[in-house]
Design a protein around this motif. Structure first.
Motif, PDB file in Angstrom:
ATOM      1  N   ALA A 256       2.870   1.905   1.787  1.00 51.86           N
ATOM      2  CA  ALA A 256       1.498   1.700   1.301  1.00 51.86           C
ATOM      3  C   ALA A 256       0.742   3.009   1.466  1.00 51.86           C
ATOM      4  CB  ALA A 256       0.822   0.583   2.076  1.00 51.86           C
ATOM      5  N   GLY A 257       0.335   3.619   0.348  1.00 47.76           N
ATOM      6  CA  GLY A 257      -0.253   4.960   0.384  1.00 47.76           C
ATOM      7  C   GLY A 257      -1.725   4.985   0.688  1.00 47.76           C
ATOM      8  N   GLY A 258      -2.198   4.106   1.550  1.00 50.37           N
ATOM      9  CA  GLY A 258      -3.615   4.100   1.917  1.00 50.37           C
ATOM     10  C   GLY A 258      -3.963   2.804   2.608  1.00 50.37           C
ATOM     11  N   ASN A 259      -4.937   2.851   3.527  1.00 52.76           N
ATOM     12  CA  ASN A 259      -5.284   1.650   4.281  1.00 52.76           C
ATOM     13  C   ASN A 259      -5.886   0.563   3.412  1.00 52.76           C
ATOM     14  OD1 ASN A 259      -7.699   3.400   4.088  1.00 52.76           O
ATOM     15  ND2 ASN A 259      -8.672   1.787   5.289  1.00 52.76           N
ATOM     16  N   GLN A 260      -6.549   0.938   2.313  1.00 53.10           N
ATOM     17  CA  GLN A 260      -7.133  -0.083   1.444  1.00 53.10           C
ATOM     18  C   GLN A 260      -6.099  -0.693   0.495  1.00 53.10           C
ATOM     19  OE1 GLN A 260     -10.560   2.484   0.244  1.00 53.10           O
ATOM     20  NE2 GLN A 260     -11.761   0.679   0.798  1.00 53.10           N
ATOM     21  N   ILE A 261      -5.007   0.024   0.291  1.00 48.46           N
ATOM     22  CA  ILE A 261      -3.918  -0.498  -0.517  1.00 48.46           C
ATOM     23  C   ILE A 261      -3.110  -1.530   0.266  1.00 48.46           C
ATOM     24  CG2 ILE A 261      -1.711   0.172  -1.599  1.00 48.46           C
ATOM     25  CD1 ILE A 261      -3.039   2.836  -2.351  1.00 48.46           C
ATOM     26  N   LEU A 262      -3.041  -1.343   1.589  1.00 49.04           N
ATOM     27  CA  LEU A 262      -2.180  -2.164   2.436  1.00 49.04           C
ATOM     28  C   LEU A 262      -2.416  -3.671   2.314  1.00 49.04           C
ATOM     29  CD1 LEU A 262      -0.074  -2.459   4.706  1.00 49.04           C
ATOM     30  CD2 LEU A 262      -1.958  -2.113   6.347  1.00 49.04           C
ATOM     31  N   PRO A 263      -3.652  -4.187   2.354  1.00 46.41           N
ATOM     32  CA  PRO A 263      -3.820  -5.642   2.267  1.00 46.41           C
ATOM     33  C   PRO A 263      -3.206  -6.236   1.004  1.00 46.41           C
ATOM     34  CG  PRO A 263      -5.860  -4.616   2.965  1.00 46.41           C
ATOM     35  CD  PRO A 263      -4.957  -3.499   2.561  1.00 46.41           C
ATOM     36  N   GLY A 264      -3.299  -5.517  -0.122  1.00 45.88           N
ATOM     37  CA  GLY A 264      -2.699  -6.005  -1.354  1.00 45.88           C
ATOM     38  C   GLY A 264      -1.186  -6.015  -1.279  1.00 45.88           C
ATOM     39  N   VAL A 265      -0.608  -4.995  -0.644  1.00 52.12           N
ATOM     40  CA  VAL A 265       0.850  -4.952  -0.462  1.00 52.12           C
ATOM     41  C   VAL A 265       1.296  -6.146   0.362  1.00 52.12           C
ATOM     42  CG1 VAL A 265       2.756  -3.660   0.566  1.00 52.12           C
ATOM     43  CG2 VAL A 265       0.959  -2.441  -0.686  1.00 52.12           C
ATOM     44  N   ASP A 279      13.507  -8.780   4.961  1.00 51.06           N
ATOM     45  CA  ASP A 279      13.776  -8.602   3.532  1.00 51.06           C
ATOM     46  C   ASP A 279      13.294  -7.251   3.005  1.00 51.06           C
ATOM     47  OD1 ASP A 279      14.715 -11.356   3.214  1.00 51.06           O
ATOM     48  OD2 ASP A 279      12.607 -11.912   3.515  1.00 51.06           O
ATOM     49  N   LEU A 280      12.318  -6.680   3.663  1.00 52.18           N
ATOM     50  CA  LEU A 280      11.687  -5.471   3.142  1.00 52.18           C
ATOM     51  C   LEU A 280      11.083  -4.684   4.298  1.00 52.18           C
ATOM     52  CD1 LEU A 280      10.694  -4.121   0.344  1.00 52.18           C
ATOM     53  CD2 LEU A 280       8.510  -5.212   0.875  1.00 52.18           C
ATOM     54  N   SER A 281      11.387  -3.388   4.375  1.00 50.83           N
ATOM     55  CA  SER A 281      10.743  -2.527   5.370  1.00 50.83           C
ATOM     56  C   SER A 281       9.424  -2.007   4.818  1.00 50.83           C
ATOM     57  CB  SER A 281      11.658  -1.356   5.737  1.00 50.83           C
ATOM     58  OG  SER A 281      12.750  -1.805   6.520  1.00 50.83           O
ATOM     59  N   LEU A 282       8.462  -1.803   5.721  1.00 47.89           N
ATOM     60  CA  LEU A 282       7.121  -1.431   5.281  1.00 47.89           C
ATOM     61  C   LEU A 282       6.545  -0.340   6.182  1.00 47.89           C
ATOM     62  CD1 LEU A 282       4.646  -1.948   3.451  1.00 47.89           C
ATOM     63  CD2 LEU A 282       3.959  -3.761   5.045  1.00 47.89           C
ATOM     64  N   VAL A 283       5.968   0.675   5.550  1.00 48.48           N
ATOM     65  CA  VAL A 283       5.250   1.754   6.235  1.00 48.48           C
ATOM     66  C   VAL A 283       3.854   1.818   5.639  1.00 48.48           C
ATOM     67  CG1 VAL A 283       5.120   4.260   6.602  1.00 48.48           C
ATOM     68  CG2 VAL A 283       7.346   3.091   6.696  1.00 48.48           C
ATOM     69  N   THR A 284       2.844   2.090   6.469  1.00 52.11           N
ATOM     70  CA  THR A 284       1.489   2.275   5.961  1.00 52.11           C
ATOM     71  C   THR A 284       0.972   3.658   6.337  1.00 52.11           C
ATOM     72  OG1 THR A 284      -0.732   1.307   5.832  1.00 52.11           O
ATOM     73  CG2 THR A 284       0.309   1.333   7.990  1.00 52.11           C
ATOM     74  N   CYS A 285       0.001   4.135   5.595  1.00 50.85           N
ATOM     75  CA  CYS A 285      -0.632   5.420   5.872  1.00 50.85           C
ATOM     76  C   CYS A 285      -1.998   5.178   6.495  1.00 50.85           C
ATOM     77  CB  CYS A 285      -0.780   6.238   4.582  1.00 50.85           C
ATOM     78  SG  CYS A 285       0.782   6.744   3.852  1.00 50.85           S
ATOM     79  N   ASP A 286      -2.223   5.748   7.670  1.00 54.95           N
ATOM     80  CA  ASP A 286      -3.487   5.687   8.399  1.00 54.95           C
ATOM     81  C   ASP A 286      -3.669   4.362   9.126  1.00 54.95           C
ATOM     82  OD1 ASP A 286      -4.369   8.275   7.655  1.00 54.95           O
ATOM     83  OD2 ASP A 286      -5.042   7.491   5.732  1.00 54.95           O
ATOM     84  N   GLN A 287      -3.823   4.480  10.422  1.00 56.15           N
ATOM     85  CA  GLN A 287      -4.056   3.300  11.241  1.00 56.15           C
ATOM     86  C   GLN A 287      -5.531   2.946  11.222  1.00 56.15           C
ATOM     87  OE1 GLN A 287      -2.523   3.553  15.196  1.00 56.15           O
ATOM     88  NE2 GLN A 287      -3.375   1.602  15.842  1.00 56.15           N
TER      89      GLN A 287
END
Length: 348
Positions: A256-265, A279-287
């Motif tokens: 997820a290329g941004g904290n605001q994108i993360l909830p949608g992901v 089923d899927l690995s997940l990384v987010t940008c910015d805590q």
């Protein structure tokens, strides 16, 4: 009924002269007390401050700024005031500027480049002493034109613009943190990694996409997919849903290329009936706040956002004091966590 206290008009603003008359001192004495001059007796200080309190005197900052030729105000143009990252950066900047005697005037462009240009023009008209700027589009002609007209110094915050050679700048080293994240996923066995990215008109999104594509060029068995769009939950949901609809060809890891994108992901992953990291690995940008309470804890590309704001303010203060422009790159890191695991085995 009589009183010894003089009647005052509550609608009339008391001035320095009234303070001096009430305290029984010269105008210059009032000025020395209010400016914090050390050569003032305690008796004098108390008399002036008592008069200030009794009259409700407030300094006229506009008049002072006209005399000094400086407003002691800095403008900050941001793309989305609702973004917690923006708040953290602004807090760092405001704290540093306040220590130097400056106020911060924040304006919100809702990621609209035309509003960026309008805000810069407004801040010029208000005679702000300098600008901090996180523009929505680094190449927007009207924004650049307004910045060229702006008489004071400006600092680009996590933005780069070759057409503004006079501007100082501070940005995060997005490549370092994301490179570490991609390498971690690859070592776990992932061979199809997707980036649900933000708007490529700004530096963070461009840098993150460049990292993924560069890594894939050096590793023949790695497939990468980049889905650019707005830094919004809606884009995160729609882009992730499309990726996960690919059946056997879907990615095994998503960034997820941004904290605001993360909830949608996260919403799209849940809607697809998938679990992280089974089923899927997940990384987010910015805590951001509350992310640490998610289960499983999310692997995160990290950076110090308060430091970004403080350095931006320091660079502007340098320019206001006559020093040369500078550009500073701040580090990013990667914190691995339980949201990443080896990809699930698929039928051959």
């Amino acid at each position: 009924m009589t009183t010894d206290e003089p009647r005052t008009d509550p609608t009339r603003r008391a001035g320095v002269r009234q303070v001096a008359e009430r305290a029984g001192v010269a105008l210059s004495s009032v000025s020395r007390v209010l400016s914090g001059h050390p050569d003032v007796s305690e008796l004098m200080r108390h008399r002036v401050l008592d008069a200030v309190a009794a009259l409700g005197y407030e300094p006229d900052h506009l008049a002072q700024s006209l005399r000094r030729g400086a407003s002691m105000t800095v403008g900050y143009v941001v793309g989305d005031i609702s973004n917690p990252l923006t708040a953290q950066i602004a807090l760092g900047a405001e704290t540093a500027l306040r220590r130097a005697g400056y106020s911060l005037l924040l304006v919100n462009s809702t990621s609209d480049p035309d509003l960026d240009a309008q805000h810069i023009r407004l801040l010029r008209q208000r005679r702000t002493d300098g600008l901090l700027l996180a523009m929505a589009d680094e190449r927007h002609a009207a924004t650049i034109a307004e910045l060229e007209r702006y008489p004071g110094p400006c600092v680009l915050v996590d933005r780069v613009c070759a057409k503004l050679p006079r501007a100082s700048g501070v940005h995060s080293d997005h490549r370092a943190g994301l490179s570490a994240a991609v390498e971690h996923l690859y070592r776990l066995g992932h061979r199809h990694i997707a980036l649900v990215n933000g708007d490529p008109r700004v530096l963070p999104a461009r840098e993150r996409a460049a990292v993924l594509r560069r890594f894939a060029r050096g590793v023949p068995d790695l497939e990468v997919t980049v889905r650019p769009g707005g830094f919004t939950a809606a884009h995160g949901r729609d882009a992730t849903a499309a990726l996960l609809a690919g059946g056997a060809g879907r990615p095994t890891a998503v960034i997820a290329g941004g904290n605001q994108i993360l909830p949608g992901v996260l919403a799209a992953v849940r809607a697809a009936g998938l679990t992280v990291p089974t089923d899927l690995s997940l990384v987010t940008c910015d805590q951001v706040a509350l992310v640490e309470f998610l289960r499983p804890p999310l692997a995160t590309v990290t950076r110090d956002l308060g430091d970004l704001g403080e350095v931006a303010a320091a660079l502007l203060l340098e320019r206001l004091s006559g020093r040369a422009r500078r550009r500073v790159t701040l580090p990013t890191g990667f914190r691995a966590d339980h949201s990443c695991a080896p990809p699930p085995k698929r039928p051959t």
